[in-house]
Design a protein around this motif. Structure first.
Motif, PDB file in Angstrom:
ATOM      1  N   LEU A   1       0.832  -1.198   0.000  1.00  0.00           N
ATOM      2  CA  LEU A   1       0.000   0.000   0.000  1.00  0.00           C
ATOM      3  C   LEU A   1       0.868   1.252   0.000  1.00  0.00           C
ATOM      4  N   PHE A   2       1.824   1.308   0.931  1.00  0.00           N
ATOM      5  CA  PHE A   2       2.776   2.412   0.938  1.00  0.00           C
ATOM      6  C   PHE A   2       4.060   1.970   1.621  1.00  0.00           C
ATOM      7  N   MET A   3       5.121   2.715   1.328  1.00  0.00           N
ATOM      8  CA  MET A   3       6.414   2.517   1.983  1.00  0.00           C
ATOM      9  C   MET A   3       6.928   3.889   2.386  1.00  0.00           C
ATOM     10  N   MET A   4       7.489   3.945   3.566  1.00  0.00           N
ATOM     11  CA  MET A   4       8.073   5.197   4.051  1.00  0.00           C
ATOM     12  C   MET A   4       9.403   4.885   4.711  1.00  0.00           C
ATOM     13  N   GLU A   5      10.388   5.680   4.396  1.00  0.00           N
ATOM     14  CA  GLU A   5      11.681   5.588   5.062  1.00  0.00           C
ATOM     15  C   GLU A   5      12.021   6.973   5.601  1.00  0.00           C
ATOM     16  N   LEU A   6      12.483   6.983   6.825  1.00  0.00           N
ATOM     17  CA  LEU A   6      12.802   8.250   7.490  1.00  0.00           C
ATOM     18  C   LEU A   6      14.064   8.081   8.316  1.00  0.00           C
ATOM     19  N   GLU A   7      15.019   8.954   8.085  1.00  0.00           N
ATOM     20  CA  GLU A   7      16.217   9.035   8.927  1.00  0.00           C
ATOM     21  C   GLU A   7      16.138  10.369   9.646  1.00  0.00           C
ATOM     22  N   TYR A   8      15.947  10.292  10.956  1.00  0.00           N
ATOM     23  CA  TYR A   8      15.772  11.489  11.768  1.00  0.00           C
ATOM     24  C   TYR A   8      16.903  11.563  12.772  1.00  0.00           C
ATOM     25  N   GLY A   9      17.542  12.702  12.843  1.00  0.00           N
ATOM     26  CA  GLY A   9      18.709  12.830  13.706  1.00  0.00           C
ATOM     27  C   GLY A   9      18.582  13.931  14.723  1.00  0.00           C
ATOM     28  N   GLY A  10      19.428  13.801  15.726  1.00  0.00           N
ATOM     29  CA  GLY A  10      19.521  14.820  16.746  1.00  0.00           C
ATOM     30  C   GLY A  10      20.967  14.973  17.172  1.00  0.00           C
ATOM     31  N   VAL A  11      21.327  16.188  17.502  1.00  0.00           N
ATOM     32  CA  VAL A  11      22.650  16.462  18.051  1.00  0.00           C
ATOM     33  C   VAL A  11      22.432  16.778  19.529  1.00  0.00           C
ATOM     34  N   PHE A  12      23.129  16.030  20.378  1.00  0.00           N
ATOM     35  CA  PHE A  12      22.929  16.113  21.820  1.00  0.00           C
ATOM     36  C   PHE A  12      24.204  16.557  22.514  1.00  0.00           C
ATOM     37  N   ILE A  13      24.030  17.393  23.510  1.00  0.00           N
ATOM     38  CA  ILE A  13      25.130  17.750  24.410  1.00  0.00           C
ATOM     39  C   ILE A  13      24.853  16.993  25.701  1.00  0.00           C
ATOM     40  N   ILE A  14      25.778  16.097  26.048  1.00  0.00           N
ATOM     41  CA  ILE A  14      25.563  15.205  27.181  1.00  0.00           C
ATOM     42  C   ILE A  14      26.711  15.352  28.165  1.00  0.00           C
ATOM     43  N   GLU A  15      26.361  15.571  29.417  1.00  0.00           N
ATOM     44  CA  GLU A  15      27.362  15.714  30.483  1.00  0.00           C
ATOM     45  C   GLU A  15      26.955  14.846  31.667  1.00  0.00           C
ATOM     46  N   GLY A  16      27.951  14.376  32.406  1.00  0.00           N
ATOM     47  CA  GLY A  16      27.689  13.634  33.631  1.00  0.00           C
ATOM     48  C   GLY A  16      27.360  12.169  33.437  1.00  0.00           C
TER      49      GLY A  16
END
Length: 165
Positions: free
Chosen positions: A83-98
């Motif tokens: 019926l349908f196909m979907m591809e998604l690459e979703y990113g995030g840039v994180f600042i991580i401490e501790g």
């Protein structure tokens, strides 16, 4: 005496701190197969969702990039046609401490995708709706389970490679 007690008390580790610096769609495609081919008769969608995660350190201190790759395929239960196909690459840039180095890998592949997921859910819902289908509201994903599953898969692959060598 209070000073001595404070000096003798072990230093408490700083609580983990995460900040999303930015989010972005790295790649996305949606293919409406129904519109291209046309489908006759009863349609009963069967939706399959695959998720892959990737994380890497960036050059800036305490900065990491996490990419969640979603592959969504909807087939008709009655005849197996797409019926349908979907591809998604979703990113995030994180600042991580501790976060201790030994815990960084699971943190990146569990907590960071958990923070991105509501945005991914919204994108998938909007794209499927705009593509002519009812909006697809993805169910919550167990990122801890996914992480454990990947660790098991890697351990099994290493075991198989060790027996082949």
């Amino acid at each position: 005496m209070a000073e001595n007690e404070q000096a003798a008390a072990p230093e408490q580790a700083a609580a983990p701190r995460m900040q999303i610096a930015t989010q972005f769609i790295r790649d996305m495609s949606f293919e409406n197969i129904v519109a291209q081919k046309g489908i006759q008769g009863d349609v009963q969608p069967d939706i399959q969702v695959q998720v892959n995660l990737d994380a890497k350190k960036r050059e800036a201190e305490n900065t990491y990039e996490v990419i969640a790759k979603f592959s969504i395929h909807s087939k008709n239960k009655t005849d197996g046609s797409s019926l349908f196909m979907m591809e998604l690459e979703y990113g995030g840039v994180f600042i991580i401490e501790g976060v201790p180095e030994a815990q960084m890998h699971p943190y990146l592949l569990i907590e960071c995708p958990r923070m991105l997921f509501p945005y991914v859910r919204r994108i998938v819902s909007d794209v499927t709706r705009d593509g002519g289908f009812p909006p697809l509201n993805l169910e919550n994903i167990d990122f801890v389970g996914l992480y454990r599953q990947e660790l098991t898969r890697r351990a099994q692959a290493e075991k198989e490679n060790a027996t082949v060598s």
